[in-house]
Design an enzyme around this catalytic site. Structure first.
Site, PDB file in Angstrom:
ATOM      1  N   GLU A 168       0.968  -1.146  -0.099  1.00 25.79           N
ATOM      2  CA  GLU A 168       0.065  -0.009  -0.141  1.00 25.79           C
ATOM      3  C   GLU A 168       0.732   1.215  -0.037  1.00 25.79           C
ATOM      4  O   GLU A 168       1.568   1.573   1.178  1.00 25.79           O
ATOM      5  CB  GLU A 168      -0.990  -0.131   1.329  1.00 25.79           C
ATOM      6  N   CYS A 179      -2.409   8.753   2.740  1.00 26.36           N
ATOM      7  CA  CYS A 179      -1.777   8.524   1.262  1.00 26.36           C
ATOM      8  C   CYS A 179      -3.238   8.706   0.246  1.00 26.36           C
ATOM      9  O   CYS A 179      -3.112   8.595  -0.879  1.00 26.36           O
ATOM     10  CB  CYS A 179      -1.411   7.134   1.038  1.00 26.36           C
TER      11      CYS A 179
END
Ligand SMILES: NC(=O)C1=CN([C@@H]2O[C@H](COP(=O)(O)OP(=O)(O)OC[C@H]3O[C@@H](n4cnc5c(N)ncnc54)[C@H](OP(=O)(O)O)[C@@H]3O)[C@@H](O)[C@H]2O)C=CC1
Ligand SMILES: O=C(O)[C@H](O)CS(=O)(=O)O
Length: 491
Positions: free
Chosen positions: A264, A298
């Site tokens: 990720e 993010c």
């Protein structure tokens, strides 16, 4: 701003949640490499000295996790489910204290930290349920005497490396499915925020998770831990959340032992406002998406594209709302935006502002620290953003909202997709054909339509391109910790 020192233990109802030693094979151990300091980013003071494990100690922890994994996999799915559910219940019962620990070491406002605890716990709850639904299949044989079955088995020892921005949720989003699948788990938390992870270990022990099944390995040097995880044959799964740069390092290191990897990684989310959008809703969504965790996620909007006809109105509405946001110590009532995690993080925001203004952008709100102390930085909005500016291609990871102007749909889709990243994207529009066209054209793993918040345990979270590999959350998330075995029987 409040005090300059934090007596964290005194703030907790249950001070035993404040653990500073490593949790390995069901025991609390000291670090062979001494300790490292964990600081409160809002006040700059040292919260605790935490055990600094050596690479040899990491290897020993891997051995213990390897031995524990076989016994854990031999438990029934129901037994694993019951223990995970118990862990979930304990996390939620201690939500207030866990939130306080998280705010103290990471900085986000307490309300947001408690929200992260609930979000993180939801992955343990969800996968306690999924543990009982790891189904196989039978396939009609290819020959008269053949019977084919397919089963799913745990991949083995899973090792995780996680970032400072979600010190609890990024661990439970991995540990939940891993343990549900029958894997054992090694968590190496970011050196800025190990206390949240260690508190999870306290509760894992209380829940009755067997020794060696869940381990928390704080260390000062992340690269040494990464090498041991990647090179050690007993580790069969690497699961990482963090920058794309570090993701590349881990993928290269894991290649030599062909490990299963989940990544990720970084993002560069476009947030698009079309001229048929509900403008007030779009402003609300932009604030939620841009300023959550002070822009340090993010999936935060990194580029805000506004169609010409509504550009000025959107900019004014956004400025008015953001100007009213309160910057302050996360432990102080009413704070909406805490400090950034480090001075480097502040400098990156400054650099992006300086680059943009040098290339013609205009600051309409914030822009410099003013009188704010330490790593606090005011929410900032710039207009006149263009693709030549650094924040068009680099993730700011801070409270900076650049507004780009666009004319038509094809133009903005091309600009939004012009990046090596592909994690989250967002747009506000009401015309149905436009919604379908844009949602399908955006090259991202996640698309938020008329919403700025997409994070939930029930959906598959993950990126395409250089934002990552694999998915976390939903029924997909457990597949990352399973191997498929095909049994061909001649009868
Ligand atoms: N996709 C996502 O969900 C997330 C992406 N990110 C991205 O990461 C960046 C900022 O976060 P940041 O924490 O600095 O990211 P980093 O990738 O630098 O750090 C993430 C984790 O990796 C560890 N790490 C760093 N270098 C190595 C290495 N060589 N080997 C093994 N582990 C290593 C860190 O440990 P230590 O801190 O102790 O050095 C930390 O635990 C941004 O670009 C952001 O987009 C960040 C969070 C989440
Ligand atoms: O690390 C992050 O930024 C998280 O993945 C974002 S979220 O899952 O909390 O939305």
């Amino acid at each position: 701003m409040l005090d300059t020192t934090t007596n964290l233990s005194a703030l907790l109802k249950d001070p035993s949640l404040l653990a500073t030693r490593a949790y390995v094979n069901g025991k609390w151990i000291d670090g062979a490499d001494g300790t490292f300091a964990v600081t409160n980013p809002a006040r700059g003071d040292v919260l605790a000295e935490v055990a600094n494990l050596s690479r040899a100690q990491i290897a020993t922890a891997i051995d213990a996790a390897h031995d524990a994994q076989r016994l854990w996999a031999a438990r029934t799915a129901k037994e694993r489910s019951v223990l995970l559910r118990r862990w979930f219940d304990l996390i939620m019962e201690n939500q207030e204290d866990l939130g306080t620990i998280l705010t103290a070491e990471q900085g986000k406002p307490l309300a947001e930290a408690k929200g992260e605890i609930a979000y993180g716990a939801s992955f343990i709850e969800f996968y306690a349920e999924e543990a009982k639904r790891i189904y196989g299949e039978t396939i009609p044989g290819h020959q008269a005497d053949k019977r084919i079955t397919v089963i799913k088995q745990p991949v083995g020892v899973a090792a995780s490396i996680t970032p400072w921005n979600f010190p609890t949720a990024m661990i439970t989003r991995k540990a939940g499915p891993a343990l549900a699948a029958g894997c054992s788990f090694l968590a190496r938390p970011a050196s800025e925020t190990p206390l949240s992870a260690l508190a999870l270990a306290v509760l894992a022990a209380r829940a009755g998770l067997p020794a060696g099944v869940f381990n928390v390995l704080p260390s000062g040097s992340s690269s040494e831990v990464g090498k041991e995880f990647c090179e050690n044959e007993k580790v069969r799964k690497i699961t990482f959340t963090g920058s794309t740069a570090v993701g590349r390092i881990l993928l290269k290191q894991a290649a030599d032992t062909v490990k299963k990897c989940s990544m990720e990684l970084g993002g560069n989310a476009p947030f698009i406002v079309f001229d048929d959008a509900d403008l007030d809703a779009a402003v609300e969504g932009a604030i939620q998406c841009k300023f959550r965790n002070n822009g340090q996620t993010c999936v935060c909007a990194n580029r805000i594209y506004v169609q010409s006809g509504v550009y000025d109105a959107f900019a004014e509405k956004l400025k008015a709302k953001v100007a009213a946001m309160t910057v302050g110590d996360g432990l102080e009532e009413g704070s909406e935006l805490g400090p950034l995690i480090t001075e480097d993080a502040v400098q990156k925001v400054r650099d992006h502002i300086a680059d943009a203004t040098a290339k013609g952008a205009r600051v309409i709100l914030g822009g410099d620290k003013g009188g704010l102390p330490g790593t606090f930085f005011p929410p900032t909005i710039v207009t006149g953003a263009t693709p030549e500016m650094a924040f068009a291609t680099e993730e700011t990871f801070g409270p900076l909202a650049p507004l780009f102007r666009f004319e038509d749909t094809d133009e903005v889709i091309a600009m939004a997709n012009d990046t090596i990243f592909g994690l989250a994207s967002y747009f506000y529009a009401r015309d149905l054909s436009r919604v379908y066209k844009v949602a399908e054209a955006l090259e991202y793993g996640i698309v938020g339509v008329n919403t700025g918040l997409i994070s939930t345990e029930v959906a598959p979270f993950g990126g395409v391109k250089q934002s990552g590999l694999g998915r976390e959350g939903s029924r997909h998330g457990i597949e990352e910790f399973l191997e498929v075995k095909y049994i061909c029987m001649s009868v």
